[in-house]
Scaffold this motif. Sequence first.
Motif, PDB file in Angstrom:
ATOM      1  N   MET A   1     -73.306 -46.048  -5.378  1.00 57.76           N
ATOM      2  CA  MET A   1     -74.531 -45.503  -4.832  1.00 57.76           C
ATOM      3  C   MET A   1     -74.530 -45.771  -3.330  1.00 57.76           C
ATOM      4  O   MET A   1     -74.240 -46.874  -2.889  1.00 57.76           O
ATOM      5  CB  MET A   1     -75.743 -46.165  -5.482  1.00 57.76           C
ATOM      6  N   ARG A   2     -74.864 -44.739  -2.559  1.00 57.38           N
ATOM      7  CA  ARG A   2     -74.984 -44.888  -1.111  1.00 57.38           C
ATOM      8  C   ARG A   2     -76.436 -45.095  -0.731  1.00 57.38           C
ATOM      9  O   ARG A   2     -77.317 -44.373  -1.185  1.00 57.38           O
ATOM     10  CB  ARG A   2     -74.474 -43.637  -0.409  1.00 57.38           C
TER      11      ARG A   2
ATOM     12  N   GLU B   1     -72.232 -48.493   0.751  1.00 56.68           N
ATOM     13  CA  GLU B   1     -71.982 -48.124  -0.641  1.00 56.68           C
ATOM     14  C   GLU B   1     -72.072 -49.348  -1.539  1.00 56.68           C
ATOM     15  O   GLU B   1     -71.566 -50.416  -1.195  1.00 56.68           O
ATOM     16  CB  GLU B   1     -70.611 -47.472  -0.774  1.00 56.68           C
TER      17      GLU B   1
ATOM     18  N   TRP C   1     -87.391 -30.098   2.273  1.00 54.53           N
ATOM     19  CA  TRP C   1     -86.318 -29.866   3.218  1.00 54.53           C
ATOM     20  C   TRP C   1     -86.779 -28.906   4.307  1.00 54.53           C
ATOM     21  O   TRP C   1     -87.445 -27.923   4.034  1.00 54.53           O
ATOM     22  CB  TRP C   1     -85.113 -29.279   2.500  1.00 54.53           C
TER      23      TRP C   1
ATOM     24  N   THR D   1     -77.552 -34.764   7.280  1.00 60.07           N
ATOM     25  CA  THR D   1     -76.729 -34.820   6.071  1.00 60.07           C
ATOM     26  C   THR D   1     -75.840 -36.066   6.070  1.00 60.07           C
ATOM     27  O   THR D   1     -75.738 -36.783   7.073  1.00 60.07           O
ATOM     28  CB  THR D   1     -75.819 -33.583   5.986  1.00 60.07           C
ATOM     29  N   PHE D   2     -75.184 -36.270   4.944  1.00 62.35           N
ATOM     30  CA  PHE D   2     -74.196 -37.347   4.823  1.00 62.35           C
ATOM     31  C   PHE D   2     -73.148 -37.223   5.916  1.00 62.35           C
ATOM     32  O   PHE D   2     -72.777 -38.198   6.565  1.00 62.35           O
ATOM     33  CB  PHE D   2     -73.553 -37.281   3.431  1.00 62.35           C
TER      34      PHE D   2
ATOM     35  N   TRP E   1     -83.133 -44.624   0.347  1.00 64.40           N
ATOM     36  CA  TRP E   1     -82.328 -43.531  -0.204  1.00 64.40           C
ATOM     37  C   TRP E   1     -82.994 -42.225   0.213  1.00 64.40           C
ATOM     38  O   TRP E   1     -84.174 -42.002  -0.052  1.00 64.40           O
ATOM     39  CB  TRP E   1     -82.266 -43.624  -1.736  1.00 64.40           C
TER      40      TRP E   1
ATOM     41  N   ASP F   1     -82.118 -38.143  -0.014  1.00 65.40           N
ATOM     42  CA  ASP F   1     -81.181 -37.255  -0.714  1.00 65.40           C
ATOM     43  C   ASP F   1     -80.202 -36.547   0.222  1.00 65.40           C
ATOM     44  O   ASP F   1     -79.020 -36.472  -0.061  1.00 65.40           O
ATOM     45  CB  ASP F   1     -81.923 -36.259  -1.605  1.00 65.40           C
ATOM     46  N   THR F   2     -80.673 -36.027   1.344  1.00 66.50           N
ATOM     47  CA  THR F   2     -79.790 -35.267   2.229  1.00 66.50           C
ATOM     48  C   THR F   2     -78.695 -36.131   2.848  1.00 66.50           C
ATOM     49  O   THR F   2     -77.648 -35.618   3.214  1.00 66.50           O
ATOM     50  CB  THR F   2     -80.592 -34.589   3.362  1.00 66.50           C
ATOM     51  N   CYS F   3     -78.935 -37.423   2.965  1.00 66.86           N
ATOM     52  CA  CYS F   3     -77.964 -38.339   3.586  1.00 66.86           C
ATOM     53  C   CYS F   3     -77.103 -39.090   2.598  1.00 66.86           C
ATOM     54  O   CYS F   3     -75.961 -39.400   2.882  1.00 66.86           O
ATOM     55  CB  CYS F   3     -78.690 -39.384   4.424  1.00 66.86           C
ATOM     56  N   CYS F   4     -77.653 -39.422   1.461  1.00 67.80           N
ATOM     57  CA  CYS F   4     -77.007 -40.359   0.545  1.00 67.80           C
ATOM     58  C   CYS F   4     -76.218 -39.700  -0.581  1.00 67.80           C
ATOM     59  O   CYS F   4     -75.478 -40.395  -1.281  1.00 67.80           O
ATOM     60  CB  CYS F   4     -78.054 -41.308  -0.045  1.00 67.80           C
ATOM     61  N   ILE F   5     -76.378 -38.414  -0.777  1.00 74.43           N
ATOM     62  CA  ILE F   5     -75.619 -37.738  -1.849  1.00 74.43           C
ATOM     63  C   ILE F   5     -74.302 -37.244  -1.287  1.00 74.43           C
ATOM     64  O   ILE F   5     -74.243 -36.669  -0.246  1.00 74.43           O
ATOM     65  CB  ILE F   5     -76.426 -36.550  -2.440  1.00 74.43           C
TER      66      ILE F   5
END
Length: 74
Positions: A1-2, A13, A28, A34-35, A68, A70-74
């Motif tokens: 998991m990030r 991580e 959004w 983003t990641f 966490w 979503d746009t960065c951690c997935i």
Amino acid sequence: MRLLNTTKCKLEEFGGEIPLYAILSHTWGDYEITFQDIDGGDVEKKVGYEKVRNTGSVAAAHGFDYVWIDTCCI
């Protein structure tokens, strides 16, 4: 998991024990970070970075070292 470290604004991580973290629930927009943006550097110059920075600040103020998004951690 990030997870995003709230003070360093860097991704970390976790595979074993996962620390407590806050979650950003949002809609959004046009300039989401983003990641790839976080991982690539110079993210501070991007238009959408303010949302990430503010999220980290609010999470840290409530005692969380990680968040966490979503746009960065997935």
